[in-house]
Design an enzyme around this catalytic site. Structure first.
Site, PDB file in Angstrom:
ATOM      1  N   ARG A 240       0.832  -1.217   0.000  1.00  0.00           N
ATOM      2  CA  ARG A 240       0.000   0.000   0.000  1.00  0.00           C
ATOM      3  C   ARG A 240       0.861   1.260   0.000  1.00  0.00           C
ATOM      4  O   ARG A 240       0.518   2.253  -0.652  1.00  0.00           O
ATOM      5  CB  ARG A 240      -0.952  -0.026   1.197  1.00  0.00           C
ATOM      6  CG  ARG A 240      -2.069  -0.992   0.926  1.00  0.00           C
ATOM      7  CD  ARG A 240      -2.972  -1.298   2.066  1.00  0.00           C
ATOM      8  NE  ARG A 240      -3.935  -2.286   1.597  1.00  0.00           N
ATOM      9  CZ  ARG A 240      -4.621  -3.111   2.357  1.00  0.00           C
ATOM     10  NH1 ARG A 240      -4.474  -3.078   3.660  1.00  0.00           N
ATOM     11  NH2 ARG A 240      -5.462  -3.980   1.828  1.00  0.00           N
ATOM     12  N   GLN A 276      -6.130  34.302 -10.873  1.00  0.00           N
ATOM     13  CA  GLN A 276      -6.237  33.684  -9.557  1.00  0.00           C
ATOM     14  C   GLN A 276      -6.938  32.313  -9.618  1.00  0.00           C
ATOM     15  O   GLN A 276      -6.587  31.384  -8.897  1.00  0.00           O
ATOM     16  CB  GLN A 276      -6.992  34.605  -8.596  1.00  0.00           C
ATOM     17  CG  GLN A 276      -6.847  34.172  -7.157  1.00  0.00           C
ATOM     18  CD  GLN A 276      -7.568  35.108  -6.216  1.00  0.00           C
ATOM     19  OE1 GLN A 276      -8.727  35.454  -6.421  1.00  0.00           O
ATOM     20  NE2 GLN A 276      -6.881  35.531  -5.168  1.00  0.00           N
ATOM     21  N   GLU A 360      -4.731  -3.052  -4.819  1.00  0.00           N
ATOM     22  CA  GLU A 360      -4.089  -3.122  -3.491  1.00  0.00           C
ATOM     23  C   GLU A 360      -5.109  -2.799  -2.385  1.00  0.00           C
ATOM     24  O   GLU A 360      -4.781  -2.187  -1.374  1.00  0.00           O
ATOM     25  CB  GLU A 360      -2.905  -2.143  -3.442  1.00  0.00           C
ATOM     26  CG  GLU A 360      -1.715  -2.624  -2.624  1.00  0.00           C
ATOM     27  CD  GLU A 360      -0.967  -3.795  -3.262  1.00  0.00           C
ATOM     28  OE1 GLU A 360      -1.015  -3.953  -4.497  1.00  0.00           O
ATOM     29  OE2 GLU A 360      -0.350  -4.558  -2.505  1.00  0.00           O
ATOM     30  N   GLY A 361      -6.356  -3.231  -2.588  1.00  0.00           N
ATOM     31  CA  GLY A 361      -7.441  -2.932  -1.649  1.00  0.00           C
ATOM     32  C   GLY A 361      -8.099  -1.631  -2.057  1.00  0.00           C
ATOM     33  O   GLY A 361      -7.438  -0.587  -2.074  1.00  0.00           O
TER      34      GLY A 361
HETATM   35  C1  LIG Z   1      -5.359  -3.042 -13.641  1.00  0.00           C
HETATM   36  C2  LIG Z   1      -5.582  -4.053 -12.581  1.00  0.00           C
HETATM   37  C3  LIG Z   1      -4.512  -4.788 -12.086  1.00  0.00           C
HETATM   38  C4  LIG Z   1      -4.732  -5.769 -11.112  1.00  0.00           C
HETATM   39  N1  LIG Z   1      -3.682  -6.564 -10.716  1.00  0.00           N
HETATM   40  C5  LIG Z   1      -3.938  -7.620  -9.920  1.00  0.00           C
HETATM   41  C6  LIG Z   1      -2.898  -8.571  -9.640  1.00  0.00           C
HETATM   42  O1  LIG Z   1      -1.767  -8.457 -10.126  1.00  0.00           O
HETATM   43  N2  LIG Z   1      -3.205  -9.622  -8.846  1.00  0.00           N
HETATM   44  C7  LIG Z   1      -4.455  -9.795  -8.302  1.00  0.00           C
HETATM   45  O2  LIG Z   1      -4.654 -10.775  -7.602  1.00  0.00           O
HETATM   46  N3  LIG Z   1      -5.462  -8.911  -8.551  1.00  0.00           N
HETATM   47  C8  LIG Z   1      -5.237  -7.830  -9.358  1.00  0.00           C
HETATM   48  N4  LIG Z   1      -6.237  -6.944  -9.637  1.00  0.00           N
HETATM   49  C9  LIG Z   1      -7.550  -7.112  -9.032  1.00  0.00           C
HETATM   50  C10 LIG Z   1      -7.852  -6.060  -7.964  1.00  0.00           C
HETATM   51  O3  LIG Z   1      -7.050  -6.309  -6.837  1.00  0.00           O
HETATM   52  C11 LIG Z   1      -9.357  -6.090  -7.686  1.00  0.00           C
HETATM   53  O4  LIG Z   1      -9.992  -5.512  -8.796  1.00  0.00           O
HETATM   54  C12 LIG Z   1      -9.731  -5.356  -6.405  1.00  0.00           C
HETATM   55  O5  LIG Z   1      -9.258  -6.054  -5.297  1.00  0.00           O
HETATM   56  C13 LIG Z   1     -11.236  -5.188  -6.245  1.00  0.00           C
HETATM   57  O6  LIG Z   1     -11.927  -6.379  -6.456  1.00  0.00           O
HETATM   58  P1  LIG Z   1     -13.165  -6.394  -7.493  1.00  0.00           P
HETATM   59  O7  LIG Z   1     -12.707  -5.730  -8.746  1.00  0.00           O
HETATM   60  O8  LIG Z   1     -13.658  -7.784  -7.616  1.00  0.00           O
HETATM   61  O9  LIG Z   1     -14.244  -5.473  -6.857  1.00  0.00           O
HETATM   62  P2  LIG Z   1     -15.380  -5.912  -5.805  1.00  0.00           P
HETATM   63  O10 LIG Z   1     -14.759  -6.612  -4.655  1.00  0.00           O
HETATM   64  O11 LIG Z   1     -16.470  -6.607  -6.540  1.00  0.00           O
HETATM   65  O12 LIG Z   1     -15.897  -4.488  -5.322  1.00  0.00           O
HETATM   66  C14 LIG Z   1     -16.830  -3.708  -6.083  1.00  0.00           C
HETATM   67  C15 LIG Z   1     -17.108  -2.433  -5.270  1.00  0.00           C
HETATM   68  O13 LIG Z   1     -17.680  -2.803  -3.994  1.00  0.00           O
HETATM   69  C16 LIG Z   1     -16.923  -2.238  -2.942  1.00  0.00           C
HETATM   70  N5  LIG Z   1     -16.902  -3.145  -1.783  1.00  0.00           N
HETATM   71  C17 LIG Z   1     -16.652  -4.481  -1.776  1.00  0.00           C
HETATM   72  N6  LIG Z   1     -16.701  -4.944  -0.521  1.00  0.00           N
HETATM   73  C18 LIG Z   1     -16.966  -3.907   0.281  1.00  0.00           C
HETATM   74  C19 LIG Z   1     -17.145  -3.737   1.690  1.00  0.00           C
HETATM   75  N7  LIG Z   1     -17.027  -4.749   2.552  1.00  0.00           N
HETATM   76  N8  LIG Z   1     -17.413  -2.494   2.160  1.00  0.00           N
HETATM   77  C20 LIG Z   1     -17.536  -1.430   1.308  1.00  0.00           C
HETATM   78  N9  LIG Z   1     -17.387  -1.526  -0.028  1.00  0.00           N
HETATM   79  C21 LIG Z   1     -17.110  -2.747  -0.535  1.00  0.00           C
HETATM   80  C22 LIG Z   1     -15.518  -2.035  -3.525  1.00  0.00           C
HETATM   81  O14 LIG Z   1     -14.787  -1.043  -2.813  1.00  0.00           O
HETATM   82  C23 LIG Z   1     -15.840  -1.618  -4.944  1.00  0.00           C
HETATM   83  O15 LIG Z   1     -16.138  -0.263  -4.987  1.00  0.00           O
HETATM   84  C24 LIG Z   1      -6.036  -5.961 -10.598  1.00  0.00           C
HETATM   85  C25 LIG Z   1      -7.101  -5.192 -11.073  1.00  0.00           C
HETATM   86  C26 LIG Z   1      -6.898  -4.274 -12.073  1.00  0.00           C
HETATM   87  C27 LIG Z   1      -8.098  -3.507 -12.606  1.00  0.00           C
END
Ligand SMILES: Cc1cc2nc3c(=O)[nH]c(=O)nc-3n(C[C@H](O)[C@H](O)[C@H](O)COP(=O)(O)OP(=O)(O)OC[C@H]3O[C@@H](n4cnc5c(N)ncnc54)[C@H](O)[C@@H]3O)c2cc1C
Length: 381
Positions: A240, A276, A360-361
């Site tokens: 992070r 400004q 990264e969360g």
């Molecule tokens: C460009 C890119 C690179 C990445 N690289 C990697 C990698 O190298 N390795 C890897 O393992 N992953 C990787 N990821 C995946 C990334 O870590 C996930 O996209 C991320 O953890 C979020 O998961 P999700 O997309 O499934 O979203 P979700 O978990 O489905 O979340 C959707 C929304 O709901 C919210 N949410 C979910 N749970 C809660 C809660 N309890 N409280 C409040 N809000 C919540 C989230 O904040 C978000 O706004 C990558 C993603 C991208 C786009």
């Protein structure tokens, strides 16, 4: 914050390299979505990867503050390139902390030199934020294991040589039933999905990896069986801080570009920097970037002092990610219509910034962690 001579020296080296080599190629890499393999080989040779690897394991042994300084400078050049540095740091840290001597000897040096490209595989279609939902499974088979499952959005998936894969090894043990495996991505049973086309950071290759009856030797297991979730969490603070520093680098690049443009562009027969309304945009950018930088250095220092850095790292990541999105939008605003046109750096920076609120969360999760830490330990700094 006071920096040591060595921290300044390393920062300036990264700054020079980013200014002279990375930044000039950023627009082309973004436009062509090109993975700069040769650039990474050069950076590996310069010692810009695996910054925290101890000297007795073949690394420079720099502290987390130095790592953050390097990440900011590389990102000021191009965030997508800094991302590779962050990924290598995360994997190296895992190997240093949890690898056997044989695993470190087999992988560490080639990873740091970017001769071996790595991937870190956690996310699955049904398991994003909620890692406990992963379905990828490794089942014992004689001395070794058989791996089945699929990961998505994995950084380096289309190009990586090895992957560190979080898999379930005990279906009934929840988060204590996960382990990390080092998987050869050239082995039988590996299927790579196509490269995803992303909004920003388009030099980084992201895609899916599927594991179909992949046979793993016993020594593919990293650390202790069942401790995978814990090991993954143990490197998150540093991860992070790295992303927070990357976000600061995006903000800084935007400020530099906006300040330069504001002193060149004339309207109403004067530089727009004399208005400004524009000055306040620049001032807000400068103050938020500086605040984010201080949060990053403070969180990194806590890690280096061995203190509980969880809240500080989540604050730094959350603030810096939000800052990078808001302030790169301000940079676009200073450019007016030009800022919306491909080929102007600020247009790319705005797109590059968004992911810092997601990976990264997500920043919702960072806020959840900050609140949890407040409730657990109180409000004292
Ligand atoms: C460009 C890119 C690179 C990445 N690289 C990697 C990698 O190298 N390795 C890897 O393992 N992953 C990787 N990821 C995946 C990334 O870590 C996930 O996209 C991320 O953890 C979020 O998961 P999700 O997309 O499934 O979203 P979700 O978990 O489905 O979340 C959707 C929304 O709901 C919210 N949410 C979910 N749970 C809660 C809660 N309890 N409280 C409040 N809000 C919540 C989230 O904040 C978000 O706004 C990558 C993603 C991208 C786009």
């Amino acid at each position: 914050m006071h920096l040591s001579d060595i921290q300044i020296q390393v920062r300036d080296m990264a700054r020079d390299f980013a200014t002279q080599t990375i930044r000039p190629m950023a627009e082309a890499l973004d436009h062509e979505e090109r993975f700069p393999r040769d650039l990474y080989t050069e950076m590996g040779a310069l010692g810009l990867f695996g910054i925290g690897v101890p000297e007795d394991m073949g690394g420079p042994g720099f502290d987390t503050v130095t790592y953050a300084l390097v990440m900011e400078e590389l990102s000021r050049g191009y965030a997508s390139v800094a991302d590779q540095c962050g990924l290598i740091e995360l994997i190296s840290t895992l190997l240093v902390r949890h690898g056997t001597e044989a695993q470190r000897a087999a992988y560490l040096s080639d990873i740091m030199q970017a001769k071996t490209l790595v991937a870190y595989c956690i996310t699955e279609p049904e398991a994003g934020t909620d890692v406990s939902g992963i379905r990828t499974e490794a089942v014992r088979d004689g001395d070794g294991w058989v791996l089945n499952g699929g990961k998505i959005w994995i950084h380096n998936a289309p190009v990586a040589d090895i992957a560190f894969v979080l898999a379930r090894t005990d279906r009934d043990a929840g988060n204590r039933g996960m382990s990390i495996f080092i998987v050869d991505l050239h082995a039988d049973g590996i299927e790579r999905g196509p490269k995803e086309h992303k909004m920003g950071q388009r030099a980084s290759q992201v895609g899916a990896l599927n594991f179909n009856d992949v046979r793993l030797p016993a020594d593919a297991l990293l650390g202790t069986e069942g401790r995978g979730f814990h090991m993954m969490m143990s490197v998150l603070d540093k991860g992070r801080v790295g992303i927070a520093a990357l976000a600061v680098g995006i903000g800084q690049a935007g400020l530099e570009a906006a300040l330069d443009y504001a002193q060149q562009r004339k309207q109403f027969k004067q530089q727009i920097a004399e208005f400004q309304g524009v000055q306040w945009l620049l001032a807000d950018m400068a103050k938020d970037i500086e605040a984010a930088r201080l949060l990053v250095h403070s969180a990194a220092s806590k890690i280096d002092r061995g203190e509980n850095a969880t809240k500080a790292c989540s604050i730094a990541k959350c603030f810096s990610g939000d800052m990078a999105v808001a302030r790169s939008a301000d940079a676009v605003q200073v450019f007016g219509g030009s800022g919306y046109i491909r080929g102007f750096e600020v247009e790319r920076l705005y797109r590059d910034a968004k992911i810092t609120q997601i990976y990264e969360g997500t920043n919702q999760i960072q806020r959840m962690i900050i609140a949890r830490e407040l409730i657990k330990h109180g409000a004292a700094a």
